[in-house]
Design a protein around this motif. Sequence first.
Motif, PDB file in Angstrom:
ATOM      1  N   ILE A 137       2.546 -12.249 -23.189  1.00 25.26           N
ATOM      2  CA  ILE A 137       3.017 -13.374 -22.380  1.00 25.26           C
ATOM      3  C   ILE A 137       2.531 -14.658 -23.041  1.00 25.26           C
ATOM      4  N   ASN A 138       3.436 -15.581 -23.260  1.00 20.92           N
ATOM      5  CA  ASN A 138       3.059 -16.877 -23.806  1.00 20.92           C
ATOM      6  C   ASN A 138       3.049 -17.900 -22.666  1.00 20.92           C
ATOM      7  N   VAL A 139       1.859 -18.427 -22.356  1.00 20.27           N
ATOM      8  CA  VAL A 139       1.711 -19.440 -21.312  1.00 20.27           C
ATOM      9  C   VAL A 139       1.630 -20.800 -21.993  1.00 20.27           C
ATOM     10  N   SER A 140       2.486 -21.711 -21.596  1.00 12.11           N
ATOM     11  CA  SER A 140       2.597 -22.991 -22.291  1.00 12.11           C
ATOM     12  C   SER A 140       1.361 -23.863 -22.096  1.00 12.11           C
ATOM     13  N   ARG A 141       1.159 -24.755 -23.029  1.00 14.61           N
ATOM     14  CA  ARG A 141       0.063 -25.722 -22.930  1.00 14.61           C
ATOM     15  C   ARG A 141       0.195 -26.566 -21.673  1.00 14.61           C
ATOM     16  N   SER A 142       1.415 -26.951 -21.338  1.00 14.09           N
ATOM     17  CA  SER A 142       1.627 -27.792 -20.162  1.00 14.09           C
ATOM     18  C   SER A 142       1.193 -27.083 -18.881  1.00 14.09           C
ATOM     19  N   THR A 143       1.334 -25.760 -18.841  1.00 14.57           N
ATOM     20  CA  THR A 143       0.888 -25.006 -17.671  1.00 14.57           C
ATOM     21  C   THR A 143      -0.624 -25.076 -17.533  1.00 14.57           C
ATOM     22  N   TYR A 144      -1.334 -24.876 -18.655  1.00 14.81           N
ATOM     23  CA  TYR A 144      -2.796 -25.020 -18.627  1.00 14.81           C
ATOM     24  C   TYR A 144      -3.194 -26.436 -18.232  1.00 14.81           C
ATOM     25  N   CYS A 145      -2.485 -27.436 -18.766  1.00 18.36           N
ATOM     26  CA  CYS A 145      -2.769 -28.831 -18.426  1.00 18.36           C
ATOM     27  C   CYS A 145      -2.604 -29.073 -16.931  1.00 18.36           C
ATOM     28  N   ASP A 146      -1.588 -28.466 -16.333  1.00 22.02           N
ATOM     29  CA  ASP A 146      -1.354 -28.640 -14.902  1.00 22.02           C
ATOM     30  C   ASP A 146      -2.485 -28.032 -14.077  1.00 22.02           C
ATOM     31  N   VAL A 147      -2.993 -26.878 -14.508  1.00 23.33           N
ATOM     32  CA  VAL A 147      -4.112 -26.246 -13.788  1.00 23.33           C
ATOM     33  C   VAL A 147      -5.345 -27.134 -13.855  1.00 23.33           C
ATOM     34  N   ILE A 148      -5.695 -27.591 -15.060  1.00 25.11           N
ATOM     35  CA  ILE A 148      -6.853 -28.470 -15.218  1.00 25.11           C
ATOM     36  C   ILE A 148      -6.627 -29.775 -14.458  1.00 25.11           C
ATOM     37  N   GLY A 149      -5.414 -30.321 -14.547  1.00 26.78           N
ATOM     38  CA  GLY A 149      -5.114 -31.555 -13.838  1.00 26.78           C
ATOM     39  C   GLY A 149      -5.228 -31.406 -12.332  1.00 26.78           C
ATOM     40  N   THR A 150      -4.844 -30.243 -11.813  1.00 28.62           N
ATOM     41  CA  THR A 150      -4.960 -29.999 -10.380  1.00 28.62           C
ATOM     42  C   THR A 150      -6.418 -29.955  -9.951  1.00 28.62           C
ATOM     43  N   ILE A 151      -7.262 -29.319 -10.744  1.00 29.67           N
ATOM     44  CA  ILE A 151      -8.694 -29.272 -10.432  1.00 29.67           C
ATOM     45  C   ILE A 151      -9.284 -30.680 -10.465  1.00 29.67           C
ATOM     46  N   ARG A 152      -8.956 -31.421 -11.502  1.00 30.00           N
ATOM     47  CA  ARG A 152      -9.462 -32.788 -11.647  1.00 30.00           C
ATOM     48  C   ARG A 152      -8.914 -33.678 -10.518  1.00 30.00           C
ATOM     49  N   GLY A 153      -7.628 -33.495 -10.199  1.00 29.39           N
ATOM     50  CA  GLY A 153      -7.022 -34.257  -9.118  1.00 29.39           C
ATOM     51  C   GLY A 153      -7.639 -33.944  -7.771  1.00 29.39           C
ATOM     52  N   THR A 154      -8.008 -32.693  -7.560  1.00 26.67           N
ATOM     53  CA  THR A 154      -8.679 -32.294  -6.323  1.00 26.67           C
ATOM     54  C   THR A 154      -9.968 -33.076  -6.139  1.00 26.67           C
ATOM     55  N   LEU A 155     -10.749 -33.154  -7.208  1.00 28.97           N
ATOM     56  CA  LEU A 155     -12.015 -33.887  -7.142  1.00 28.97           C
ATOM     57  C   LEU A 155     -11.785 -35.380  -6.955  1.00 28.97           C
ATOM     58  N   TYR A 156     -10.734 -35.901  -7.584  1.00 29.24           N
ATOM     59  CA  TYR A 156     -10.416 -37.327  -7.407  1.00 29.24           C
ATOM     60  C   TYR A 156     -10.069 -37.620  -5.946  1.00 29.24           C
ATOM     61  N   LEU A 157      -9.238 -36.794  -5.347  1.00 30.49           N
ATOM     62  CA  LEU A 157      -8.849 -37.008  -3.951  1.00 30.49           C
ATOM     63  C   LEU A 157     -10.044 -36.844  -3.015  1.00 30.49           C
ATOM     64  N   ASP A 186     -14.946 -31.403   4.020  1.00 26.96           N
ATOM     65  CA  ASP A 186     -15.342 -30.177   3.311  1.00 26.96           C
ATOM     66  C   ASP A 186     -14.199 -29.164   3.365  1.00 26.96           C
ATOM     67  N   GLN A 187     -13.079 -29.543   2.745  1.00 22.97           N
ATOM     68  CA  GLN A 187     -11.863 -28.728   2.792  1.00 22.97           C
ATOM     69  C   GLN A 187     -11.221 -28.684   1.406  1.00 22.97           C
ATOM     70  N   PRO A 188     -11.730 -27.884   0.500  1.00 28.38           N
ATOM     71  CA  PRO A 188     -11.145 -27.860  -0.844  1.00 28.38           C
ATOM     72  C   PRO A 188      -9.663 -27.509  -0.854  1.00 28.38           C
ATOM     73  N   SER A 189      -9.226 -26.603   0.020  1.00 27.35           N
ATOM     74  CA  SER A 189      -7.810 -26.218   0.016  1.00 27.35           C
ATOM     75  C   SER A 189      -6.914 -27.388   0.402  1.00 27.35           C
ATOM     76  N   ARG A 190      -7.384 -28.242   1.283  1.00 27.04           N
ATOM     77  CA  ARG A 190      -6.615 -29.445   1.647  1.00 27.04           C
ATOM     78  C   ARG A 190      -6.392 -30.317   0.417  1.00 27.04           C
ATOM     79  N   PHE A 191      -7.442 -30.515  -0.359  1.00 24.95           N
ATOM     80  CA  PHE A 191      -7.346 -31.422  -1.490  1.00 24.95           C
ATOM     81  C   PHE A 191      -6.612 -30.801  -2.674  1.00 24.95           C
ATOM     82  N   TRP A 192      -6.794 -29.488  -2.918  1.00 25.45           N
ATOM     83  CA  TRP A 192      -6.051 -28.929  -4.057  1.00 25.45           C
ATOM     84  C   TRP A 192      -4.564 -28.777  -3.748  1.00 25.45           C
ATOM     85  N   ARG A 193      -4.233 -28.561  -2.500  1.00 23.85           N
ATOM     86  CA  ARG A 193      -2.805 -28.532  -2.157  1.00 23.85           C
ATOM     87  C   ARG A 193      -2.181 -29.911  -2.335  1.00 23.85           C
ATOM     88  N   GLU A 194      -2.908 -30.944  -1.915  1.00 19.46           N
ATOM     89  CA  GLU A 194      -2.415 -32.306  -2.101  1.00 19.46           C
ATOM     90  C   GLU A 194      -2.316 -32.639  -3.584  1.00 19.46           C
TER      91      GLU A 194
END
Length: 221
Positions: A137-157, A186-194
Amino acid sequence: MSAPVDHLQERLLDASESITDIMPSAITLAMMLRHRSMASWLRREFEGYAPETELPGYRHDVSGHIVARSPQYGWIPAPVDKHQLEQFGHLDLREGVSELEKTCMHCKKGNGNRIALPPEQLRDLQQKINLTAELAINVSRSTYCDVIGTIRGTLYLWTTAIIDSGLAGDHNSFSQKEKDQVASLDQPSRFWREAMESLGQLPVPAVREAGFLERMLGRAS
């Protein structure tokens, strides 16, 4: 005196700061605020998810492309149909953020990361497409970027919500009153969904691409 929330958010917006290096400070802040759910989520992100642990949506059932190794041309798209791609062309990403970020950095734009199919799935798919070649399976770089960006975005929010609640500025610690002010955050799921929904609009930087020497050293290590 220090400003742990403000400083953490500044680091999240700094493209030179990796999420791997930021994560320990985020865990410390969560513990200072007694955000136990956030601290638990951060530790799982940092260390990786065990096989029996339920994954957040941005890590679960990630789509990729099936590729086959050709003796003449190297890795090329495998001759799979839409149904076979839906059946075999996805996986869960359980690695810790350090490994995910390193994978993303060392992929060139437009490329991806090949992940071997489990032996049972490999044999099943080889039989279905009548092909004995190695498959992955080839997973694109953009997919990895989106995962990292979501984690970083969660912390930003999360940090934005804390600051908006009045906890900006200098703090070596937080009073019980201040902790109570932000207890509902204290709701990580709220922020990662957002973060998943608004990733393109968040000001967090994308994962940079590793330079030539970094890629060479990464391959050597």
